[in-house]
Design a protein around this motif. Structure first.
Motif, mmCIF file in Angstrom:
data_model
loop_
_atom_site.group_PDB
_atom_site.id
_atom_site.type_symbol
_atom_site.label_atom_id
_atom_site.label_comp_id
_atom_site.label_asym_id
_atom_site.label_seq_id
_atom_site.Cartn_x
_atom_site.Cartn_y
_atom_site.Cartn_z
ATOM 1 N N ALA A 250 39.973 58.585 20.344
ATOM 2 C CA ALA A 250 38.671 58.229 19.754
ATOM 3 C C ALA A 250 37.514 58.568 20.689
ATOM 4 O O ALA A 250 36.469 59.072 20.251
ATOM 5 N N ALA A 251 37.674 58.298 21.982
ATOM 6 C CA ALA A 251 36.581 58.553 22.919
ATOM 7 C C ALA A 251 36.289 60.050 23.038
ATOM 8 O O ALA A 251 35.120 60.468 23.128
ATOM 9 N N VAL A 252 37.343 60.869 23.038
ATOM 10 C CA VAL A 252 37.165 62.316 23.113
ATOM 11 C C VAL A 252 36.507 62.828 21.836
ATOM 12 O O VAL A 252 35.607 63.683 21.874
ATOM 13 N N SER A 253 36.934 62.303 20.700
ATOM 14 C CA SER A 253 36.358 62.691 19.417
ATOM 15 C C SER A 253 34.865 62.362 19.368
ATOM 16 O O SER A 253 34.046 63.163 18.896
ATOM 17 N N LYS A 254 34.505 61.212 19.894
ATOM 18 C CA LYS A 254 33.089 60.807 19.908
ATOM 19 C C LYS A 254 32.265 61.735 20.780
ATOM 20 O O LYS A 254 31.165 62.161 20.395
ATOM 21 N N SER A 255 32.777 62.075 21.962
ATOM 22 C CA SER A 255 32.053 62.982 22.853
ATOM 23 C C SER A 255 31.916 64.366 22.229
ATOM 24 O O SER A 255 30.864 65.018 22.347
ATOM 25 N N LEU A 256 32.966 64.813 21.547
ATOM 26 C CA LEU A 256 32.925 66.120 20.903
ATOM 27 C C LEU A 256 31.874 66.149 19.787
ATOM 28 O O LEU A 256 31.134 67.127 19.642
ATOM 29 N N ALA A 257 31.793 65.072 19.018
ATOM 30 C CA ALA A 257 30.784 64.986 17.961
ATOM 31 C C ALA A 257 29.380 65.023 18.556
ATOM 32 O O ALA A 257 28.471 65.673 18.011
ATOM 33 N N THR A 258 29.194 64.331 19.679
ATOM 34 C CA THR A 258 27.892 64.339 20.347
ATOM 35 C C THR A 258 27.549 65.744 20.835
ATOM 36 O O THR A 258 26.409 66.211 20.693
ATOM 37 N N LEU A 259 28.532 66.430 21.408
ATOM 38 C CA LEU A 259 28.323 67.793 21.891
ATOM 39 C C LEU A 259 27.919 68.727 20.764
ATOM 40 O O LEU A 259 26.920 69.466 20.873
ATOM 41 N N MET A 260 28.683 68.726 19.662
ATOM 42 C CA MET A 260 28.394 69.655 18.569
ATOM 43 C C MET A 260 27.051 69.352 17.924
ATOM 44 O O MET A 260 26.317 70.266 17.518
#
Length: 320
Positions: A250-260
């Motif tokens: 979940a934490a990686v997914s959240k960071s990826l969403a922020t990046l994109m």
């Protein structure tokens, strides 16, 4: 069969691009939509015209009719216009700039959904932008130095305390350039980076690699068993190892969403490496990345997801 879409999809890519052909097939299968195809190299050999008056704007380009009905554009692999070489280089540069400016203005003025918006796409291709934005978005990023200074590169490699990889800073259609380990023989050739800035990065020993196809918030994650093959340093060309669908923490997914979101991308192919320490390290994102082989290897409905994004603005696929 999906509901008939009232608009049209335009795919801007090379005429022989297999991804564009597969997307055309997906749009016909799932949405009964025959998209328009455009290779920018057809201009100015074939004509283009824009008319603007009180009633609005009308566009024609390279024999394609229906451009004004386009409501979604996949900016897949755009080429510059193909302007014949003349006698004077200054004249050639002028004509190239005029043709590129005309074609880009004609297309970018379309009131369409863009995957990806060309300005964001161009900026997001810059790897320095990616790495800096990823770090600020909360992604783990390997220690990195990007330089054309041989002394800076040498100092980083000697102080890192672990193996170091090097890779190109830019992107182009030139021959594929793989990420390589920096060997002792390479240290003697560092003077060459003066004319070619290079990325130097701490090497992450892999537990596995992950390739994530991002479709407007939907993550199609593929686990690549890179430790089992010859591509431990760069697994992108090693299709001999195991590929399987996976999920992100979940934490990686959240960071990826922020990046994109920060990059302004609705689509991209992200490379992550899971280290032996369990950390998910961001390596890069390609706004026009290859993914057909991932669907072939895993059965994930990536083309259907992207087709849904172009048609409906949502990459959801029923049943997934």
């Amino acid at each position: 069969m999906g509901t008939r879409y009232p608009g049209r999809v335009l795919i801007v890519s090379e005429a022989d691009d297999l991804h564009a052909a597969a997307m055309e097939a997906a749009l016909r299968e799932h949405h009964a939509d025959g998209p328009l195809r455009l290779d920018l190299r057809d201009f100015p050999r074939e004509s283009g015209t824009v008319r603007i008056d009180r009633s609005g704007a009308t566009r024609s380009l390279a024999g394609i009719s229906g451009l004004d009905e386009v409501t979604a554009v996949w900016w897949r692999r755009p080429h510059p216009s193909d302007v014949p070489v003349g006698v004077r280089s200054d004249d050639d540069a002028y004509r190239q700039a005029e043709c590129d400016g005309f074609v880009q203005g004609l297309l970018w003025s379309l009131p369409a959904r863009w995957v990806n918006e060309p300005g964001h796409d161009r900026i997001a291709h810059r790897k320095i932008v990616q790495l800096d934005t990823a770090l600020r978005a909360g992604c783990a990023v390997p220690e990195t130095v990007i330089t054309n200074d041989p002394d800076e590169a040498r100092a980083f490699a000697e102080s890192c305390g672990t193996p170091v990889v090097f890779k190109r800073t830019g992107t182009s259609r030139a021959e594929f350039s793989e990420t390589r380990l920096l060997e002792s023989a390479d240290m003697d050739r560092l003077g060459g980076i003066r004319w070619s800035p290079t990325i130097f990065q701490r090497y992450i020993e892999p537990e596995c690699d992950l390739r994530v196809v991002w479709v407007e918030g939907h993550e199609w994650v593929v686990r690549i068993d890179s430790r089992a093959g010859a591509g431990q340093v760069d697994s992108r060309l090693d299709t001999s190892v195991g590929f399987s669908p996976s999920r992100l923490p979940a934490a990686v997914s959240k960071s990826l969403a922020t990046l994109m979101g920060a990059l302004g991308l609705s689509f991209g192919v992200v490379d992550l490496r899971v280290g032996l320490d369990g950390q998910h390290y961001f390596l890069e994102v390609n706004p026009q990345g290859q993914f057909a082989y991932l669907e072939i290897k895993t059965g994930l409905p990536i083309f259907a997801s992207l087709a849904n994004l172009l048609i409906h603005g949502d990459g959801t696929v029923a049943g997934w």
